[in-house]
Scaffold this active site. Sequence first.
Site, PDB file in Angstrom:
ATOM      1  N   ASP A  37       3.184  -5.321  11.836  1.00 26.19           N
ATOM      2  CA  ASP A  37       2.466  -4.934  11.248  1.00 26.19           C
ATOM      3  C   ASP A  37       3.277  -3.392  11.231  1.00 26.19           C
ATOM      4  O   ASP A  37       2.303  -2.155  11.230  1.00 26.19           O
ATOM      5  CB  ASP A  37       0.749  -4.289  11.658  1.00 26.19           C
ATOM      6  CG  ASP A  37      -0.047  -3.962  11.025  1.00 26.19           C
ATOM      7  OD1 ASP A  37       0.127  -3.602   9.408  1.00 26.19           O
ATOM      8  OD2 ASP A  37      -1.327  -3.620  10.732  1.00 26.19           O
ATOM      9  N   ASN A  64       0.971  -0.643   0.498  1.00 27.34           N
ATOM     10  CA  ASN A  64      -0.219  -0.314   0.152  1.00 27.34           C
ATOM     11  C   ASN A  64       0.862   1.433   0.206  1.00 27.34           C
ATOM     12  O   ASN A  64       0.716   1.895   0.921  1.00 27.34           O
ATOM     13  CB  ASN A  64      -0.672   0.311   1.365  1.00 27.34           C
ATOM     14  CG  ASN A  64      -0.381  -0.285   2.805  1.00 27.34           C
ATOM     15  OD1 ASN A  64       0.697  -0.679   2.478  1.00 27.34           O
ATOM     16  ND2 ASN A  64      -0.783   0.186   3.861  1.00 27.34           N
TER      17      ASN A  64
HETATM   18  O1  DOR Z   1      -3.560   0.543  10.898  1.00 22.74           O
HETATM   19  C1  DOR Z   1      -3.250  -0.075   9.474  1.00 22.74           C
HETATM   20  N1  DOR Z   1      -2.415   1.207   9.098  1.00 22.74           N
HETATM   21  N2  DOR Z   1      -3.699  -0.859   8.964  1.00 22.74           N
HETATM   22  C2  DOR Z   1      -3.608  -1.410   7.552  1.00 22.74           C
HETATM   23  O2  DOR Z   1      -4.189  -2.017   7.070  1.00 22.74           O
HETATM   24  C3  DOR Z   1      -2.583  -0.585   7.465  1.00 22.74           C
HETATM   25  C4  DOR Z   1      -1.794   0.258   8.080  1.00 22.74           C
HETATM   26  C5  DOR Z   1      -0.933   1.702   7.113  1.00 22.74           C
HETATM   27  O3  DOR Z   1      -0.677   1.128   6.142  1.00 22.74           O
HETATM   28  O4  DOR Z   1      -0.791   2.731   8.054  1.00 22.74           O
HETATM   29 ZN    ZN Z   2      -0.829  -3.774   7.323  1.00 20.77          ZN
HETATM   30 ZN    ZN Z   3      -4.254  -4.601   7.936  1.00 19.23          ZN
END
Ligand code: DOR
Ligand code: ZN
Ligand code: ZN
Length: 415
Positions: A284, A88
Site C-alpha cells: 500500500d 485514486n
Molecule cells: O492511507 C491511505 N492512503 N489509505 C488509502 O486508502 C489511500 C492511500 C492514499 O492514496 O494516500
Molecule cells: Zn491503498
Molecule cells: Zn486502502
Amino acid sequence: MDVVEGKLFYQGKLQKACIGIEDGRIVSVKKVLKGDEHYDFGDRLVLPGAVDPHVHFREPGQTNKEDFQTGSLSALFGGVTCVLDMPNNVPPTIDADSLKEKSDRLRGRSWVDYGLFGGIAPGTKISSLQDCHAYKVFLGSSTQSTLIKEENDLARISNEISATGKVLSVHAEEDAMLRRMDEGSLRDHEECRPRQAELMAIERLLRYQDRMRINICHVSCRESLVSLKGSKLTFEATPHHMLLDSSMDLGAWGKVNPPLRRKADREEILAAFCRGEVPMLATDHAPHAPDEKERGFGEAPSGMPGVETGFSMFLLLVKKGVLPLEVLIKAACHTPAATFGLNKGEIAEGRDADMVVIDPREVRQIKGRDLHSKCGWTPFEDREALFPQTVFVRGKVVIDDGSIVGDRRGREVPR
Ligand code: DOR
Ligand code: ZN
Ligand code: ZN
C-alpha cells in the site's frame, strides 16, 4: 540462452542450480547449464522478484508526491519487479478514457512491469473498464477516493464483475461507521476509524464471496483474520500493520487508512503471516510530501511509502529465523501473481525471468535519504533490511551491485 547460477529458490526450497533464459522467459532450470552469458552468483540467493498488488504511484495528478518513474525505481531497488497501481489519481481512473490516458502516459516510463486497477464509482460501467487489470472499490472514504456505499450499487457491480473473472480489491472500512472529529494522535485516528468499520465491511463482502473474486486490502486488526479464515476471500497485510502500531511515537507520519492499531493486533497479524495464514504481502505504498505530513495531525493526509522497504525488511525476518523463506516467497511473489493472473512470482519454466539476488551477509540500515521514492522519507528509518544486489527484469540485469546498469524496460502486463 543466458544462464543465471546461484542458490535458487526452486520447487519450494533453496538449491544450487542454473536458470536458462531466452527472450525474457525462464526456459529451463537444471543443475548445470551452458549459455552465452553466464552470471554466477555463487552461494548468494536467487529469488523470484516480488509482486506488489497494491501501490499508489500518483500518476496522473499528484506527481509532487511521486510519479511512475520514481515509484517504479523505488520498487526495483526493493526487489519488487511488478506492481499493480491503484486508481485514486487526479482525475480518478474510473472509465475508459481515464484508463487509456493513464496507460498511454506510463508507456516507456516504468522500471518494473505493472498493471492498472480500474476504480469503481457509483455510476461506473464495468464494461467501460475492460482494459484494466483488476478492479478497486473503496467502501470507506480515504485519500482522493471514489466511494461505493449503497448495497444496490455493490450488488450491481458484483453481477457485472463476476462475468469478467477479474478480481475486485476492496478498501474495507464501512463509511457510515467512520467519525469526523478533531484528531491529534494515532490513537485518535484509530478512534475515528474503529476496527468495527473494517469488520462490518468484511462481513458485508463475505455475502458476495460466491458471486465474484474479492480481495480485501490491508487487514488491520486481529478480528479480521478470524472472519476471513476459511472464506473464499483473499486478503493482504501491509508491512506497516505488521511492524508499526499506534503506541509508537510516529505522529502524522504514521497516519494511514485503515489506521495502525494496537501492539496485540500488529503482533497477531505478523504471527499469522509467519505461519503462512496471510495470502499476500502488499505495501500500500502511498507516498505524501513531507510538508503535507508536517501540517499538523488533523490536516495531514493518510498514507506512507513502503514499496522499497517491504520485501527487503521481510527478507531480514527470514534471516533472523522468524519467517520461513517459503512462506515469504509464497505471500510476496507467488500468490499475488497467481491471484492477479500474472506470469510471474516463481522460478519455473515459462515464467518471466524476474529475479533478485540477495546476499544474506549484506544487512543495511534503512535511511529515507537513500530510498528512491520522490517523497524522501520512510516510517522505517534506521530499521535493518536485506536489499537486493542484482535485479533482473525479464532476463536483463537492471540493477547490479546496488546501482542501475540497465534500461527502463517495465511494461504493462497482459490482461
Ligand atoms: O492511507 C491511505 N492512503 N489509505 C488509502 O486508502 C489511500 C492511500 C492514499 O492514496 O494516500
Ligand atoms: Zn491503498
Ligand atoms: Zn486502502
